[in-house]
Write an enzyme that holds these catalytic residues in place. Structure first.
Site, mmCIF file in Angstrom:
data_model
loop_
_atom_site.group_PDB
_atom_site.id
_atom_site.type_symbol
_atom_site.label_atom_id
_atom_site.label_comp_id
_atom_site.label_asym_id
_atom_site.label_seq_id
_atom_site.Cartn_x
_atom_site.Cartn_y
_atom_site.Cartn_z
ATOM 1 N N ILE A 1 33.460 101.223 119.787
ATOM 2 C CA ILE A 1 32.352 100.417 119.270
ATOM 3 C C ILE A 1 32.786 98.977 119.514
ATOM 4 O O ILE A 1 33.668 98.451 118.838
ATOM 5 C CB ILE A 1 32.092 100.663 117.767
ATOM 6 N N PRO A 2 32.200 98.353 120.541
ATOM 7 C CA PRO A 2 32.809 97.123 121.088
ATOM 8 C C PRO A 2 32.521 95.876 120.273
ATOM 9 O O PRO A 2 31.834 94.961 120.733
ATOM 10 C CB PRO A 2 32.191 97.040 122.482
ATOM 11 N N CYS A 3 33.068 95.804 119.075
ATOM 12 C CA CYS A 3 32.882 94.594 118.268
ATOM 13 C C CYS A 3 33.593 93.403 118.916
ATOM 14 O O CYS A 3 33.318 92.262 118.577
ATOM 15 C CB CYS A 3 33.362 94.817 116.835
ATOM 16 N N HIS A 4 34.476 93.687 119.887
ATOM 17 C CA HIS A 4 35.116 92.571 120.607
ATOM 18 C C HIS A 4 34.122 91.817 121.486
ATOM 19 O O HIS A 4 34.418 90.742 121.982
ATOM 20 C CB HIS A 4 36.295 93.084 121.456
#
Ligand SMILES: [Zn+2]
Length: 355
Positions: free
Chosen positions: A318-321
């Site tokens: 889950i690409p919160c970056h």
């Protein structure tokens, strides 16, 4: 993870007791469970029993304890009696969580301890104790189920504290599994990546958690997961764990842009909404918190959106970056800003070569 070529170089430095490599790496010795400085006077291990780390914290998190001969935590000069007292106190009871009153008992001022540790090791005393405690808990996961069984069969005692450390974080003490048939079992695995060690937790169907082992707050995060699911966590392999390991390998090589491992999202309906929106941000692109709130139709709930991003337990997948500040600054990241920058650059680079 340290590259193969580096391993050879570091191993040579270890053989030569090369002082130039002080502070460059630490070596964990699998056969003894200790980690050393490059110049340790003890008998040198075989290459296949060595694991190399860039920081002492990493070595601790990988379940190694400091060597008594070369004292890897006291370089370059001798440590103060205060630091020595505290390190010994941790070794006496590694599963302990330190409170203000504990410092008082040892006649130690907690803020002095914090300052001295930070200066010497780049981490506070509480972080040191946590790394040691987590490392012990992770030992089970790294070594696998066979080790637990062997220890049970030989009546392993918790003198090293690792059984306590494990059960405090992962659930009831590892024991004969059939006793827990009524409990949900979550399985945990250890994954080595170019950005450091990760822990993955799943059931037979889906992935629940994926985090860098040195992430702040990981201990509480695992506990929360365990309490919410009423599960016990044991080291094992599952289809989702095998899948995510293979996918991460491909992701870090730059050949995978979309993860297919099934996910189990554990959060409020609002958090799930935010996380699904994160997954929809294409590989190699970034978005601001404000844009993210707008996409969700929650312009005014900007802070709630940011909080939900921060509560993400599935790093990278889950690409919160991919969420940055409106002014282009990187913003925060649970795994540390250096990793966030690396991930964004990595994706940009591989997106560019792809299209
Ligand atoms: Zn040593």
């Amino acid at each position: 993870m340290i590259l193969i070529e580096k391993k050879q170089e570091f191993y040579q430095a270890l053989m030569d007791k090369n002082t130039d490599y002080e502070g460059v790496f630490f070596v964990g010795v699998k056969t003894t469970g200790v980690f050393c400085r490059p110049t340790c006077p003890a008998k040198k291990p075989k290459l296949e029993n060595c694991e190399f780390f860039k920081t002492a914290q990493e070595a601790l998190l990988a379940s190694f304890r400091p060597c008594k001969r070369c004292r890897p935590l006291s370089h370059p000069s001798q440590v103060s009696p205060l630091i020595q007292t505290l390190i010994e106190a941790v070794e006496e009871n590694p599963s302990k969580r330190w409170k203000e009153s504990d410092f008082n008992e040892l006649l130690v001022d907690s803020s002095t301890a914090r300052r001295q540790f930070k200066k010497r090791f780049g981490m506070t005393f509480v972080e040191y104790a946590r790394a040691r405690r987590m490392g012990l808990a992770f030992k089970q996961i790294r070594d696998g189920e066979a080790v637990i069984e062997a220890q049970l069969n030989t009546g392993y005692e918790s003198s090293s504290g690792f059984r306590d450390a494990f059960s405090k974080i992962m659930g009831a003490a590892p024991t004969k599994l059939n006793k827990y048939y009524h409990m949900l079992m979550l399985k945990a695995a250890w994954i080595d990546t170019p950005l450091g060690l990760m822990i993955a937790i799943s059931d037979e169907e889906a992935l629940y958690l994926l985090e860098f082992v040195d992430r702040r707050g990981l201990e509480r995060e695992i506990e929360k997961l365990r309490i919410k699911t009423k599960a016990q966590i044991i080291p094992d392999s599952t289809p989702p764990l095998l899948s995510i390991e293979a996918e991460l390998n491909a992701y870090f090589k730059g050949t995978l842009t979309e993860f297919k491992t099934p996910l189990h999202l554990l959060g409020s309906s609002f958090q799930k909404l935010v996380w699904k929106e994160l997954i929809s941000i294409p590989y190699g692109q970034t978005r601001s918190y404000a844009e993210q709130a707008k996409f969700l139709g929650k312009q005014t709930a900007y802070r709630a959106v940011a909080n939900a991003n921060g509560a993400n337990q599935l790093a990278i997948v889950i690409p919160c970056h991919r969420i940055i500040n409106s002014n282009g600054d990187l913003g925060g990241y649970g795994g540390g800003i250096a990793r966030k920058k690396w991930l964004i650059d990595h994706e940009k680079q591989h997106k560019a070569t792809r299209y």
